[in-house]
Design a protein around this motif. Structure first.
Motif, PDB file in Angstrom:
ATOM      1  N   ASP A 130      -2.112   4.594   4.399  1.00 37.58           N
ATOM      2  CA  ASP A 130      -2.358   3.853   5.254  1.00 37.58           C
ATOM      3  C   ASP A 130      -4.175   5.197   4.888  1.00 37.58           C
ATOM      4  O   ASP A 130      -5.003   3.665   5.895  1.00 37.58           O
ATOM      5  CB  ASP A 130      -1.867   3.984   6.144  1.00 37.58           C
ATOM      6  CG  ASP A 130      -1.905   5.344   7.022  1.00 37.58           C
ATOM      7  OD1 ASP A 130      -2.617   6.708   6.736  1.00 37.58           O
ATOM      8  OD2 ASP A 130      -1.095   5.033   7.958  1.00 37.58           O
ATOM      9  N   CYS A 168       5.684  -0.981   2.240  1.00 40.75           N
ATOM     10  CA  CYS A 168       4.874  -0.588   2.829  1.00 40.75           C
ATOM     11  C   CYS A 168       5.587   0.928   3.141  1.00 40.75           C
ATOM     12  O   CYS A 168       6.520   0.732   2.920  1.00 40.75           O
ATOM     13  CB  CYS A 168       4.017  -0.711   4.198  1.00 40.75           C
ATOM     14  SG  CYS A 168       4.486  -1.007   5.366  1.00 40.75           S
ATOM     15  N   ALA A 204      -5.179  -2.998   1.953  1.00 36.60           N
ATOM     16  CA  ALA A 204      -5.619  -1.831   2.589  1.00 36.60           C
ATOM     17  C   ALA A 204      -5.845  -2.284   3.836  1.00 36.60           C
ATOM     18  O   ALA A 204      -6.653  -3.621   3.599  1.00 36.60           O
ATOM     19  CB  ALA A 204      -7.080  -0.845   1.871  1.00 36.60           C
ATOM     20  N   PRO A 231      -2.071  -5.641  -4.434  1.00 36.16           N
ATOM     21  CA  PRO A 231      -2.512  -4.185  -3.441  1.00 36.16           C
ATOM     22  C   PRO A 231      -3.387  -4.313  -2.494  1.00 36.16           C
ATOM     23  O   PRO A 231      -4.210  -6.039  -1.918  1.00 36.16           O
ATOM     24  CB  PRO A 231      -3.637  -3.787  -4.488  1.00 36.16           C
ATOM     25  CG  PRO A 231      -3.552  -4.241  -5.408  1.00 36.16           C
ATOM     26  CD  PRO A 231      -2.712  -5.548  -5.690  1.00 36.16           C
ATOM     27  N   TYR A 288       0.904  -0.995  -0.120  1.00 39.23           N
ATOM     28  CA  TYR A 288      -0.013   0.417  -0.005  1.00 39.23           C
ATOM     29  C   TYR A 288       0.785   0.987  -0.136  1.00 39.23           C
ATOM     30  O   TYR A 288       1.918   1.128   0.383  1.00 39.23           O
ATOM     31  CB  TYR A 288      -0.961  -0.031   1.514  1.00 39.23           C
ATOM     32  CG  TYR A 288      -0.121   0.042   2.353  1.00 39.23           C
ATOM     33  CD1 TYR A 288       0.031   1.259   3.266  1.00 39.23           C
ATOM     34  CD2 TYR A 288       0.091  -1.208   3.903  1.00 39.23           C
ATOM     35  CE1 TYR A 288       0.195   1.057   4.341  1.00 39.23           C
ATOM     36  CE2 TYR A 288       0.242  -1.824   4.470  1.00 39.23           C
ATOM     37  CZ  TYR A 288       0.010  -0.150   5.376  1.00 39.23           C
ATOM     38  OH  TYR A 288       0.819  -0.103   6.107  1.00 39.23           O
ATOM     39  N   GLU A 289       0.736   2.441  -0.560  1.00 44.87           N
ATOM     40  CA  GLU A 289       0.863   3.582  -1.396  1.00 44.87           C
ATOM     41  C   GLU A 289       0.845   4.476   0.093  1.00 44.87           C
ATOM     42  O   GLU A 289       1.648   5.559   0.486  1.00 44.87           O
ATOM     43  CB  GLU A 289       0.761   3.715  -2.015  1.00 44.87           C
ATOM     44  CG  GLU A 289       1.256   3.428  -2.881  1.00 44.87           C
ATOM     45  CD  GLU A 289       0.852   3.959  -4.209  1.00 44.87           C
ATOM     46  OE1 GLU A 289       0.089   4.550  -5.066  1.00 44.87           O
ATOM     47  OE2 GLU A 289       1.597   3.431  -5.991  1.00 44.87           O
TER      48      GLU A 289
END
Length: 560
Positions: A341, A453, A372, A370, A338-339
């Motif tokens: 949060d 991350c 999350a 991906p 993930y890029e």
């Protein structure tokens, strides 16, 4: 004299405003006087601690100078240029002596300290340890390797201050378990390093020993709370340090200083002989771990620590030795990423670091998925914040009796002093959740091996870390989950990153988002890192993933 008679005598006096004024003025003056006397005593204790540090550093300098004079042919520059693994090999084969290595690093540590103020004590027993190491029949995995130690980790004959006056003068009678194990493996602990007051801050400043600077840019903090370690290693004065991590205290200095750092699973490494001003941490697990210049150094350190000596000294540590086969595996990984949060918007360079690393991993044949993280806001507000202060911060506040609060900690400290009733009302508003099970279930459903991350960065300007504790959501998540997590530098801040930062608004466009923008600006050329995560007890897999990222990102670092 009866109470009635006393009142008859005093009653007319109360009616006289001049008497009342004198009484009030006298009381106020007494309070001010007592406060001043208290501050003077505090200042005296601080001055004594600083004098003790200065004397210790003078002793260290004399020892380093003496060795240099007696051994003018020592190849100091060559010694300091070697990686830890290379150094360990040369020490083991005998092409370098432990003396030449120790005194070379002592000299360099003094040089770095003069520049950035990161060393708070010389571990004078290191010269005795040097002789013991030379006499050992079997050379340990860390034979002759100098190691720096974070302030609050006990070393025999030295103080663990936690940056607080309360702990000054309390000389420890024995080494912490981790220091004992390091010594049994042939390592030579030689200095203790600076921290922020209480360690609940990711700056590196306290009123006893002062502010530590980032050796890569003196306008920036080295991070914290293992900031002295980060500064010393980044400056070249140590090649392996032992830090601790409750919200990112190993990973943030590693990120800010361009180093590699590992936060292991809680309880995989013994914490016996480590002081803390906080008690009652419930859902947040703090732990000790290594900081170094490269991933192989971290792996060697973990391999050395996870030994029979540690399991014997602390039977509560699970006897799980280091799994070399997992670390050296080349099997393709299934990597979640993930890029951001959803709680704190990353800086442009943080996001770019993950994007570029993800692309490199995909091109290398790994599967990228991906991911999350669920309910980060609940994790930060409920599990982390309440978990770290499950006693309402009472013990922490109590630690400040007879002390002065460092200016960098004041905004946080004012929150900790909220009345208990207010804290209870806040606790009712914040509903607890079962989080770890939910997170692992999602991990399992996506069949992940590891996660890539962001980690907070680049290095903050001075004065901002204490005002942006919520920005540690990227790191404190894995303290709540109790997952091993490591940091690897992959790039540097570009002018394009700096230009994009001008348009940064954050998720909420609130004062905290504005502060993050101010905190990271002016960082062109400074390191940017990513975070690598594995499931509990899988430090070897985490390190293997970190090594893969380190290898793949070498070109990215050169071209940045």
């Amino acid at each position: 004299m009866t109470l009635e008679r006393l009142w008859q005598v005093l009653d007319p006096l109360w009616a006289d405003p001049r008497v009342l004024s004198a009484l009030f003025c006298g009381s106020a003056a007494a309070v001010v006087l007592l406060k001043r006397l208290g501050h003077r005593r505090i200042q005296q204790k601080m001055e004594e601690a600083r004098r003790a540090r200065d004397l210790a550093l003078e002793r260290m300098e004399k020892a380093a100078r003496r060795f240099k004079q007696e051994n003018p042919g020592t190849q100091t520059a060559h010694i300091l240029s070697l990686t830890m693994v290379e150094l360990a090999e040369k020490l083991k084969e005998g092409s370098l002596s432990p003396e030449s290595v120790l005194y070379s690093y002592m000299g360099k540590a003094l040089e770095v300290n003069r520049e950035v103020n990161c060393v708070i004590d010389f571990i004078h027993g290191c010269e005795d340890q040097l002789q013991k190491v030379k006499q050992q029949k079997e050379k340990g995995l860390l034979y002759g390797i100098p190691v720096s130690i974070k302030d609050h980790i006990d070393c025999k004959g030295h103080v663990s201050s936690a940056g607080l006056v309360k702990f000054l003068g309390q000389v420890k009678e024995e080494d912490s378990v981790i220091v004992q194990v390091l010594k049994s493996q042939g390592a030579i602990p030689f200095v203790k390093t600076n921290i922020p007051q209480t360690m609940i801050n990711y700056d590196c400043s306290n009123l006893i020993f002062g502010q530590t600077l980032n050796p890569l840019n003196h306008q920036k903090t080295p991070g914290g709370s293992s900031g002295g370690e980060g500064a010393l290693i980044a400056g070249g004065g140590s090649l392996l340090g032992i830090g601790s991590d409750v919200a990112g205290s190993i990973r943030l200095p590693s990120s800010f200083c361009g180093l590699c750092g590992l936060k292991p699973t809680g309880f995989r490494i013994s914490k016996l002989g480590v002081i803390s001003p906080i008690t009652g941490m419930n859902s947040v697990i703090g732990m000790l771990g290594p900081i170094a210049r490269d991933v192989d150094s971290l792996a060697l350190c973990m391999k050395a620590l996870l030994c029979e000596e540690m399991f014997r000294l602390d039977p509560t540590v699970p006897p799980i030795p280091f799994d070399e086969e997992v670390y050296t595996s080349s099997k393709p990984l299934r990597i979640g990423y993930y890029e951001e949060d959803g709680y704190f918007q990353p800086s442009p360079s943080m996001k770019r670091a993950v994007q570029q690393t993800r692309k490199l991993l995909q091109e290398a044949g790994h599967t990228i998925v991906p991911f999350a993280p669920p309910k980060i806001d609940y994790m930060v507000d409920e599990l982390f914040t309440r978990g770290i202060f499950s006693d309402g911060a009472a013990h922490l506040v109590d630690s400040f009796k007879g002390d002065i609060v460092d200016p960098n900690l004041k905004s946080q400290f004012n929150t900790y002093k909220l009345p208990a009733l207010v804290k209870r009302i806040l606790a009712i508003i914040l509903k607890p959740i079962v989080y770890r099970t939910e997170f692992i279930a999602k991990w399992r459903k996506q069949k992940l091996d590891v996660i890539l991350c962001p980690v907070l960065g680049p290095a903050f300007n001075h004065g901002y870390a204490g005002k942006l504790f919520a920005a540690t959501s990227y790191t404190n998540l894995y303290n709540v989950l109790n997952f091993p997590a490591g940091v690897v530098p992959v790039s540097t801040v570009t002018r394009a990153d700096e230009e994009e930062l001008k348009h940064y608004r954050g998720h909420y466009e609130d004062p905290w988002d504005k502060r993050l923008k101010e905190a990271v600006e002016g960082a062109v050329g400074l390191p940017v890192a990513v975070q690598c995560v594995a499931l509990p007890w899988q430090e070897e897999l985490c390190l293997r993933f970190m090594k893969e990222v380190e290898n793949l990102s070498r070109g990215m670092r050169r071209n940045a």
